[in-house]
Design an enzyme around this catalytic site. Structure first.
Site, mmCIF file in Angstrom:
data_model
loop_
_atom_site.group_PDB
_atom_site.id
_atom_site.type_symbol
_atom_site.label_atom_id
_atom_site.label_comp_id
_atom_site.label_asym_id
_atom_site.label_seq_id
_atom_site.Cartn_x
_atom_site.Cartn_y
_atom_site.Cartn_z
ATOM 1 N N HIS A 19 52.402 73.875 64.860
ATOM 2 C CA HIS A 19 52.470 74.060 66.313
ATOM 3 C C HIS A 19 52.781 75.505 66.690
ATOM 4 O O HIS A 19 52.354 75.978 67.750
ATOM 5 C CB HIS A 19 53.477 73.074 66.917
ATOM 6 C CG HIS A 19 52.993 71.652 66.846
ATOM 7 N ND1 HIS A 19 53.829 70.560 66.976
ATOM 8 C CD2 HIS A 19 51.738 71.130 66.637
ATOM 9 C CE1 HIS A 19 53.114 69.447 66.861
ATOM 10 N NE2 HIS A 19 51.849 69.767 66.643
ATOM 11 N N SER A 104 50.421 68.051 69.633
ATOM 12 C CA SER A 104 49.414 69.103 69.862
ATOM 13 C C SER A 104 48.710 68.972 71.223
ATOM 14 O O SER A 104 48.438 70.004 71.860
ATOM 15 C CB SER A 104 48.415 69.145 68.708
ATOM 16 O OG SER A 104 47.958 67.861 68.368
ATOM 17 N N GLU A 122 41.272 60.168 69.038
ATOM 18 C CA GLU A 122 42.269 59.468 68.209
ATOM 19 C C GLU A 122 41.713 58.089 67.888
ATOM 20 O O GLU A 122 41.167 57.415 68.757
ATOM 21 C CB GLU A 122 43.600 59.369 68.994
ATOM 22 C CG GLU A 122 44.655 58.472 68.399
ATOM 23 C CD GLU A 122 45.071 58.857 66.973
ATOM 24 O OE1 GLU A 122 45.397 60.021 66.728
ATOM 25 O OE2 GLU A 122 45.056 57.952 66.103
ATOM 26 N N ASP A 147 35.821 58.377 64.945
ATOM 27 C CA ASP A 147 36.259 59.070 63.743
ATOM 28 C C ASP A 147 36.279 60.576 64.069
ATOM 29 O O ASP A 147 35.371 61.087 64.731
ATOM 30 C CB ASP A 147 35.272 58.772 62.612
ATOM 31 C CG ASP A 147 35.535 59.682 61.430
ATOM 32 O OD1 ASP A 147 36.579 59.523 60.783
ATOM 33 O OD2 ASP A 147 34.721 60.600 61.203
ATOM 34 N N GLY A 148 37.302 61.278 63.589
ATOM 35 C CA GLY A 148 37.477 62.678 63.961
ATOM 36 C C GLY A 148 36.291 63.562 63.589
ATOM 37 O O GLY A 148 35.866 64.405 64.383
ATOM 38 N N ASP A 168 43.419 67.770 62.199
ATOM 39 C CA ASP A 168 44.763 67.465 61.694
ATOM 40 C C ASP A 168 44.813 66.033 61.161
ATOM 41 O O ASP A 168 45.560 65.189 61.672
ATOM 42 C CB ASP A 168 45.740 67.667 62.878
ATOM 43 C CG ASP A 168 47.189 67.513 62.487
ATOM 44 O OD1 ASP A 168 47.489 67.532 61.287
ATOM 45 O OD2 ASP A 168 48.028 67.376 63.403
HETATM 46 C C1 SAM Z 1 48.963 64.189 61.740
HETATM 47 S S1 SAM Z 1 48.606 63.091 63.008
HETATM 48 C C2 SAM Z 1 48.171 64.085 64.372
HETATM 49 C C3 SAM Z 1 49.268 64.865 64.997
HETATM 50 C C4 SAM Z 1 48.866 65.679 66.198
HETATM 51 N N1 SAM Z 1 47.665 66.459 65.918
HETATM 52 C C5 SAM Z 1 49.988 66.623 66.575
HETATM 53 O O1 SAM Z 1 50.048 67.742 66.042
HETATM 54 O O2 SAM Z 1 50.794 66.263 67.447
HETATM 55 C C6 SAM Z 1 47.035 62.467 62.528
HETATM 56 C C7 SAM Z 1 46.428 61.497 63.528
HETATM 57 O O3 SAM Z 1 45.086 61.235 63.130
HETATM 58 C C8 SAM Z 1 44.802 59.880 63.397
HETATM 59 N N2 SAM Z 1 43.659 59.538 62.529
HETATM 60 C C9 SAM Z 1 43.665 59.197 61.206
HETATM 61 N N3 SAM Z 1 42.399 59.062 60.749
HETATM 62 C C10 SAM Z 1 41.586 59.344 61.805
HETATM 63 C C11 SAM Z 1 40.173 59.427 61.941
HETATM 64 N N4 SAM Z 1 39.352 59.185 60.920
HETATM 65 N N5 SAM Z 1 39.674 59.801 63.132
HETATM 66 C C12 SAM Z 1 40.484 60.066 64.186
HETATM 67 N N6 SAM Z 1 41.840 59.985 64.124
HETATM 68 C C13 SAM Z 1 42.379 59.644 62.933
HETATM 69 C C14 SAM Z 1 46.081 59.164 63.066
HETATM 70 O O4 SAM Z 1 46.127 57.921 63.733
HETATM 71 C C15 SAM Z 1 47.134 60.154 63.579
HETATM 72 O O5 SAM Z 1 47.480 59.863 64.908
#
Ligand code: SAM
Length: 285
Positions: A19, A104, A122, A147-148, A168
């Site tokens: 961050h 974030s 998400e 999916d991300g 992330d």
């Molecule tokens: C490390 S956390 C994110 C933290 C956030 N970026 C922050 O800094 O506040 C990872 C997030 O990715 C989500 N996630 C996991 N696999 C995913 C995917 N394939 N596509 C989208 N989101 C996913 C999880 O549910 C989780 O909320």
């Protein structure tokens, strides 16, 4: 099914490091009047209550942001990145107590002006509705449930060309160490001016090395990496835990490297860890 929930880890050492870096990148984008956009592809819930069950159960924040907070006072020797981060935490927690932690998305929103855009994504069944509630009523924000990496391909390049992507993942799916660099490399080709920040965990198995190798081999752009190794803890074989936290930044803005070196050095001192930073790659011009 995804099991990782960021509410258990909000404000931990990984969040602090990532961050601070994100604040530096956003601060750079906000310096010019021209609009910018932020893609947060693994967004989590938006913001977190450190007094809630999840944060209290792991107490990760006590190993991270609590060491930095110190009643919100900005120490005189704090470098710019840390100063910006602490001032932001202070806006979230106007009293001396640190009860709320900005994820974030909340950090991005703090830097945005009227014409900037925030695209959140998400996939988790609990985090997604929380994120939707957090983002509602702000017309500058759109929220997706995909999916991300699929979102990265589908939503970029954006119409607003100045911008940053935060990638992330939770790396629950081990193939992410190879699919992230593969997909990012293609996106960089389509959006040459985009800044891409990729977080990775440093674990005993050192899987992050294949991610860094993939970035080096496949991405034709400048890449800067910084890593914060965490204080030695007894490594339990069954729960190996995080040994360090890393961030690879593709196309970092001018002087981000120096600013991150200063901030990382300061953070490492506070968290009793060690910070290293280097150029992973300088692109051929
Ligand atoms: C490390 S956390 C994110 C933290 C956030 N970026 C922050 O800094 O506040 C990872 C997030 O990715 C989500 N996630 C996991 N696999 C995913 C995917 N394939 N596509 C989208 N989101 C996913 C999880 O549910 C989780 O909320």
């Amino acid at each position: 099914m995804l099991s990782y929930q960021h509410a258990y880890h909000a404000g931990g050492p990984a969040d602090v490091h990532k961050h601070v870096a994100l604040g530096l990148l956003l601060g750079h984008l906000a310096k010019k009047d021209k609009p910018f956009c932020v893609f947060d592809l693994y967004a989590g819930e938006g913001e977190y209550n450190l007094e809630a069950f999840a944060a209290q159960k792991t107490q990760d924040y006590a190993k991270g942001v609590s060491h930095i907070w110190n009643a919100g006072i900005v120490p005189r020797d704090a470098p710019d990145g840390v100063r910006t981060y602490l001032e932001l935490l202070r806006r979230f927690n106007p009293t001396a107590e640190l009860g709320r932690y900005p994820g974030s998305p909340a950090i991005a929103r703090d830097f945005m002006r009227d014409n900037d855009g925030l695209i959140l994504n998400e996939l988790h069944s609990t985090a997604f509705p929380e994120l939707g509630r957090w983002a509602r009523k702000d017309p500058r924000i759109t929220v997706h449930k995909r999916d991300g990496l699929e979102a990265l391909v589908g939503l970029t390049p954006p119409a607003i060309r100045r911008g940053v992507v935060l990638i992330d993942p939770s790396y629950e799916v081990k193939t992410e160490y190879t699919s992230v660099p593969e997909t990012v490399a293609k996106s960089v080709e389509k959006w040459r001016e985009g800044i891409f920040a990729i977080w990775y965990p440093i674990l005993k198995e050192e899987r992050h090395l294949s991610l860094l190798d993939g970035l080096t081999q496949q991405v034709n752009a400048d890449i800067f990496v910084c890593e914060l190794s965490l204080p030695a803890v007894k490594h339990d074989e069954k729960a190996p835990g995080l040994r360090g936290t890393g961030l690879a930044v593709i196309n970092p803005p001018w002087q981000f490297d120096d600013a991150m070196r200063d901030a990382g050095f300061w953070l490492a001192r506070q968290l009793q860890g060690r910070h290293t930073a280097k150029w992973l790659k300088r692109a051929e011009t």
